[in-house]
Design an enzyme around this catalytic site. Structure first.
Site, short mmCIF file in Angstrom:
data_model
loop_
_atom_site.label_atom_id
_atom_site.label_comp_id
_atom_site.label_asym_id
_atom_site.label_seq_id
_atom_site.Cartn_x
_atom_site.Cartn_y
_atom_site.Cartn_z
CD GLU A 198 -0.34 5.59 -4.00
OE1 GLU A 198 -1.10 4.64 -4.20
OE2 GLU A 198 0.12 5.87 -2.88
CG ASP B 250 -2.01 0.97 1.22
OD1 ASP B 250 -2.19 1.65 0.19
OD2 ASP B 250 -2.73 1.08 2.24
#
Length: 953
Positions: free
Chosen positions: A521, A518
Site C-alpha cells: 500500500e 503483498d
C-alpha cells in the site's frame, strides 16, 4: 456556436447560459507506460485526473442575488436560499465540525437535521451550501479542433487556503461514446497521474451525447442525446479548486451505482449519505473503511437498460460522497480535475470504454487458472512436500504451491533460510517435474538493519539510489516484517532495473514461476518513519479524507517523502500498481514467458499487469458472502483475475463453511486457499471424507471448465470483456438483476448460485428470462483422470424462467451451475494439474434455445508464451448449432489447439428422440438420449482444428 438561456429552477437575477456542443473526436488508444518518465516528459505525456460524475434529471440552478464581501468568511446566505430539500443539501463543512456561527461565516446555511419536518436523517449535513454560494464563472469559451476551451474565474476565495482563482477548462469530444474534460491551473504545473491517455486530434462524428455549459455558476451538463437524459450536472454545488482541496459535485440519474473500489459492501452502493474513502491502506476488510485499492470509476444504471460511467484519474487521497437526491461529490486533496464520461449505452460497453482508457487486462498463463495452495506456517520444505503429497494422494488438483514469509532468511526479500529451506531449489525443481508451478511472497520493504555488505538488495539499492527519501534526502526508514526497512521507489527508472536484477538473481537460485506482492500500500508497522514525519502541509493537509487512523501517515510512510516523479502525497495510491508493473516487467525479462503477478494493492489500470486477491478476510459466512460482490466489482474495474482466500484467512474455518467456500471458490477467476499462521490448517484433505467428496466435485467442475475460462480471459484481454460478471451486465433491461450480488455469471453462459449461509440444503437465486440447463446434465469426469464422485442427487434439469426467483435443492455436495440456452461451451477432462488436463480429450456442451440454436467459441495456445497473437501462434474456433446441425468455423488454426481431440458432444434441449446421428456424414450408433432431461450425448472422434459437422434427426 449555439447559445441559449437554460430552463432554470427559479426566476431570479443571473444568467444560466448554456452552450450546446455536438462535436466529437476519434478514438485514441491508451498505453500505460512503465513509469520510466523523465521529469521534463511528464508534463506532455501525463493526463492528470479523470473525474467521474453521475447525471441527474433536475435542471441546473440559477443563482439568487448575493452581496459578495471581500472575504469568504464575511459572506452571509440569504435566508430564503436555505430552503433546500434535505436530501439535496451539499456539505459546507467537509473539513471539520463547526458551529452555526462558523457555518454562517462561510456564507452557508445552518439547519440542524433534527429541525427538518421529515425528521432527522443520519449523515445529512447541518451546514450546507445555498444555491447562491459563489463559484467560478465561465469566460472566453472558444472552439478547437477537438472540442472547446474556456477560462474559469472566481472573484472571492473559499474557506480553504490557496484557492486557484483562475482555471483553464479543456473539453475533448474524443469518441462517439467518450467525453473528456479537464480543469487545470493554467499558470502553475500541478501533479498529474503518470498515465498516458488517448490523444485525439479531431471531434467524433456522431457522439451519443451533447454538452452544455452553465456560465455562472460554471457547470458542465452532459446529456444522452437519445431521450435527453442528464447524465452529469456539476451545477448542483459550487466548484472548489484550492491547492490541497478540489471538490466537484454532480447529480445522478439513478440510485443504482457500482464501482469506486475497493470496499466491503454490496455491489450496488448505498446513496444514503455514504462516504467512500480512497487511500490505499493495510487493514483487514471491514465495512466503511478504506481498503487496499483505489479505483475512482463508477458505473450508473439508467432506466431502460442504459448505463454510463465516469472516471476521475486522480491518485490523491479522496472522499466520494453519495447522497439520496441522488448526487455524488468528489473531494480530492490534490492534482487536477480530469473527467472521462463513458456513454455505453449498455453496461457492458461502459466497462469496455473505461478499459479503452486504462488498458485491457493481461492474458494470464493457463496454469494460473488452476488451484493455488498456500499457508502462513509451511515452515520447511519437508512440510511443503508433505502437503503436495497429501493433495496428490487424496486426488485434489494442485497447480501452484506457494510459500508465505516462512521461506525467507530473517523475513528478508530475495533470501531463503538454511534451517527449513536449505534444499529450497530442489523442492521447486521437484514441483516442476510434477507438472506444477511455484510462487512465493515478496514484500516491497527492504531490510536496512544489517551491517554494510551483508544484504545485497539493500546495499545495491542504496548505491543506485532506488529508495524513497525523507526531507534530508536519506532513505526513509520504516518498520515491516524484517524490522527496519527502506521502501523502493517504483516510479524511478533505476528502481525498475534494480528490481529486475534482484528478481533475476534470486530466480537463478530458486526458479519460481510467479510473484505474490503483498504489503504494497505500502504497509508500515509504525506511523510515517522511525524519525516521525515533518510538520508540514503535506503531512497535515487542510482536508483529511475519512482514512482509518485519521491521518495520511497511519500504517504507511510519510506523505511528504520524496519519490522520483513527485511526493508520496501524490503517488501513494500508485505504489501497488507501480510495483506490479516492475514485477511483471522483471518476470518477462527473467523467465521469457507470460508473467503472473498477484498484488494486494491496486489502482486504476492494475488489471493490465497483475491480478488481485481480496486480502485478509475472515473465516466467516459474512465474508464468504461479501466475496461475491467484491469479485464482481473488480471485474467491472478491469481486474478480472481476482479471488478471495478460500475458507478465509483469519480465524478458524468450519467444515461446512470450507466446503461452501470451496464450491464458490471454484468459480473465482483466481482460485487459492490460504490462511493464517495462528489458524487451524484448512487444506482440502484436512476434512471428513464427506467434505472431501463435496470439495473434489467442485474441483472437478472447475478443471473441466478451464478451456471456457481461458477463452473468457482471451475476451477480456482483446476486447475488454469481463470474466466473472454481474447479472445486470448481460440483462440490463431487467431491473431485478441490478442488485443481485449473491450470484455471478462466468461470461454470458454460466450462472452460478452458491450457498452462502450455514445449515442450508437449498438456495434461492434469480433466473433471468429464458431457459437454463443444470450443468450436472453434462458428464465431464469420464474425459479426465480424476476419480468419479458419488452420483448426483436428484436435481431440476431445466429451468424455464419468466424472470423470477427460484429455490433450488443444494445439498452439501452441490453448487448450482446453469448453462444458458443459446450457448456452446468447451470442456476438457480434469486432471491433477493443468499440465495433464491440457492433454485430455475435450467435449462440447450445447444448450439449445427453444428455436434450436446456440453458439460459442474456443481460444487455445501453448498457455504461457508471449506474443502469441502477434505471431499467430494460437487457435480460435467458433461453434454454432441450428436446424439440428452443429458446425465449427476455423477462424485461425495452428498446431497448438488444432490437434485437440473432441470426444463428446452433449446437446441439451433436444425435444424429440433422434433416430439417426451423423458425425461428418458417418453414422453414430452409440449415442444416448434422455427423454426426461431432453439431452443427447454423442461420442465422436474429431479434431478441433478440422472442419466438422454433427447432425441428428
Amino acid at each position: 456556436m449555439n447559445i441559449r438561456k437554460p430552463l432554470c429552477s427559479n426566476s431570479v437575477v443571473g444568467a444560466c447560459t448554456l452552450v450546446s456542443l455536438t462535436t466529437a473526436v476519434i478514438l485514441g488508444h491508451l498505453m500505460l507506460r512503465e513509469l520510466m518518465l523523465l521529469p521534463q516528459d511528464l508534463h506532455e505525456s501525463s493526463s492528470g485526473l479523470w473525474k467521474t460524475y453521475r447525471p441527474h434529471h433536475q435542471e441546473s440552478y440559477e443563482p439568487a442575488p448575493l452581496h459578495i464581501q471581500e472575504h469568504a468568511e464575511q459572506l452571509r446566505a440569504v435566508p430564503t436560499q436555505c430552503d433546500v430539500t434535505p436530501n439535496s443539501r451539499f456539505d459546507c463543512a467537509p473539513d471539520k465540525g463547526i458551529t452555526q456561527e462558523q457555518c454562517e461565516a462561510r456564507g452557508c446555511c445552518w439547519v440542524p437535521a433534527g429541525q427538518v419536518l421529515n425528521g432527522p436523517v443520519m449523515g445529512q449535513p447541518w451546514c450546507f451550501f445555498p444555491p447562491s454560494y459563489p463559484s467560478y464563472r465561465l469566460e472566453n469559451l472558444s472552439s478547437t479542433e477537438s472540442g472547446y476551451t474556456a477560462t474559469l474565474t472566481r472573484t472571492s476565495p473559499t474557506f480553504f487556503p490557496k484557492d486557484v482563482l483562475t482555471l483553464q477548462l479543456e473539453v475533448l469530444m474524443e469518441t462517439d461514446s467518450r467525453l473528456h474534460f479537464m480543469i487545470k491551473d493554467p499558470t502553475s504545473k500541478r501533479y498529474e497521474v503518470p498515465l498516458e491517455t488517448p490523444r485525439v486530434l479531431s471531434q467524433a462524428p456522431s457522439p451519443l451525447y451533447s454538452v452544455e455549459f452553465s456560465e455562472e455558476p460554471f457547470g458542465v451538463i452532459v446529456r444522452r442525446k437519445l431521450g435527453g437524459r442528464v447524465l452529469l450536472n456539476t451545477t448542483v454545488a459550487p466548484l472548489f479548486f484550492a491547492d490541497q482541496f478540489l471538490q466537484l459535485s454532480t447529480s445522478l440519474p439513478s440510485q443504482h451505482i457500482a464501482g469506486l473500489g475497493e470496499h466491503l459492501s454490496p455491489l450496488m452502493l448505498s446513496t444514503e449519505w455514504t462516504r467512500i474513502t480512497l487511500w490505499n491502506r493495510d487493514v483487514a476488510p471491514s465495512q466503511g473503511v478504506n481498503l487496499y485499492g483505489s479505483h475512482p470509476f463508477y458505473l450508473a444504471l439508467e432506466d431502460g437498460g442504459l448505463a454510463h460511467g465516469v472516471f476521475l484519474l486522480n491518485s490523491n487521497a479522496m472522499d466520494v460522497v453519495l447522497q439520496p437526491s441522488p448526487a455524488l461529490t468528489w473531494r480530492s486533496t490534490g492534482g487536477i480535475l480530469d473527467v472521462y464520461v463513458f456513454l455505453g449505452p449498455e453496461p457492458k460497453s461502459v466497462v469496455q470504454q473505461y478499459l479503452d482508457v486504462v488498458g485491457y487486462p493481461f492474458m494470464p498463463p493457463y496454469w494460473g487458472l488452476g488451484f493455488h495452495l498456500c499457508r502462513w506456517g509451511y515452515s520447511s520444505t519437508a512440510i511443503v512436500r508433505q502437503v503436495v503429497e497429501n493433495m496428490t494422494r487424496t486426488h485434489f488438483p494442485l497447480d501452484v504451491q506457494w510459500n508465505d514469509l516462512d521461506y525467507m532468511d530473517a523475513r528478508r526479500d530475495f533470501t531463503f533460510n538454511q534451517d527449513g529451506f536449505a534444499d529450497f531449489p530442489d523442492m521447486v525443481h521437484e514441483l516442476h517435474q510434477g507438472g506444477r508451478r511455484y510462487m512465493m511472497i515478496v514484500d516491497p520493504a527492504i531490510s536496512s538493519s544489517g551491517p554494510a555488505g551483508s544484504y545485497r538488495p539493500y546495499d545495491e539499492g542504496l548505491r543506485r539510489g532506488v529508495f524513497i527519501t525523507n526531507e534530508t534526502g536519506q532513505p526513509l526508514i520504516g518498520k515491516v516484517w524484517p524490522g527496519s526497512t527502506a521502501f523502493p521507489d517504483f516510479t524511478n527508472p533505476e528502481t525498475l532495473d534494480w528490481w529486475q536484477d534482484m528478481v533475476s538473481e534470486f530466480h537463478a537460485q530458486v526458479p519460481f514461476d510467479g510473484m505474490w506482492i503483498d504489503m504494497n500500500e505500502p504497509s508500515n508497522f509504525i506511523r510515517g518513519s522511525q524519525q516521525g514525519c515533518p510538520d508540514n502541509e503535506l503531512e497535515n493537509p487542510p482536508y483529511v479524507p475519512g482514512v482509518v487512523g485519521g491521518a495520511l501517515q497511519a500504517a504507511t510512510i510519510c506523505a511528504s517523502s520524496h519519490q522520483f516523479l513527485s511526493t508520496h502525497y501524490n503517488l501513494h495510491n500508485l505504489y501497488g500498481l507501480t510495483e506490479a508493473i516492475a514485477s511483471s516487467r522483471a518476470l518477462v525479462k527473467t523467465r521469457g514467458t507470460r508473467p503472473f503477478v498477484i498484488s494486494r494493492s491496486t489502482f486504476a489500470g492494475h488489471g493490465r499487469y497483475a491480478g488481485h486477491w481480496t486480502g485478509d478476510v475472515w473465516s466467516s459466512w459474512e465474508h464468504l458472502a461479501y466475496s461475491v460482490p467484491e469479485i464482481l466489482q473488480f471485474n467491472l474495474l478491469g481486474v478480472p483475475l481476482v479471488g478471495a482466500d478460500i475458507c478465509g484467512f483469519q480465524g478458524n474455518t468450519t467444515e461446512e463453511l470450507c466446503v461452501r467456500w470451496t464450491q464458490l471458490g471454484a468459480f473465482y477467476p483466481f482460485m487459492r486457499n490460504h490462511n493464517d499462521l495462528n489458524s487451524l490448517p484448512q487444506e482440502p484433505y484436512r476434512f471428513s471424507e464427506t467434505a472431501q467428496q463435496a470439495m473434489r466435485k467442485a474441483f472437478t467442475l472447475r478443471y473441466a471448465l478451464l478451456p471456457y475460462l481461458y477463452t473468457l480471459f482471451h475476451g477480456a484481454h482483446v476486447k475488454g470483456d469481463t470474466v466473472a460478471r454481474p447479472l445486470f451486465l448481460e440483462f440490463p433491461e431487467d431491473p431485478s438483476t441490478w442488485s443481485v450480488d449473491r450470484q455471478l455469471l462466468w461470461g454470458p453462459a454460466l450462472l452460478i448460485t452458491p450457498v452462502l449461509e450455514p445449515g442450508k440444503t437449498d438456495v434461492t437465486g434469480y433466473f433471468p428470462k429464458g431457459m437454463w440447463y443444470n450443468l450436472q446434465m453434462v458428464p465431464v469426469e469420464t474425459l479426465g483422470s480424476l476419480p468419479s464422485s458419488s452420483p448426483a442427487s436428484s436435481f431440476r434439469s431445466i429451468v424455464h424462467s419468466k424472470g423470477q426467483w427460484l429455490t433450488l435443492e443444494a445439498p452439501l455436495d452441490t453448487i448450482n451451475v446453469h448453462l444458458r440456452a443459446g450457448y456452446i461451451i468447451p470442456l476438457q477432462g480434469p486432471s491433477l494439474t493443468t499440465t495433464e488436463s491440457r492433454k485430455q480429450p475435450m467435449a462440447l456442451a450445447v444448450a439449445l434455445t427453444e428455436s434450436g440454436e446456440a453458439s460459442g467459441e474456443l481460444f487455445w495456445d501453448d498457455g504461457e508464451s508471449l506474443g502469441v497473437l502477434e505471431r499467430g501462434a494460437y487457435t480460435l474456433v467458433t461453434f454454432s448449432a441450428k436446424n439440428n446441425t452443429i458446425v465449427n468455423k476455423l477462424v485461425h488454426v495452428t498446431k497448438e489447439g488444432g490437434e485437440l481431440q473432441l470426444r463428446e458432444v452433449t446437446i441439451l434441449g433436444v425435444t424429440t428422440a433422434p433416430t439417426q446421428v451423423l458425425s461428418n456424414g458417418i453414422s453414430v450408433s452409440n449415442f444416448t438420449y434422455s427423454p426426461d432431461d431432453k439431452s443427447l450425448s454423442i461420442p465422436v472422434s474429431l479434431l478441433m482444428g478440422e472442419r466438422f459437422q454433427i447432425d441428428w434427426s
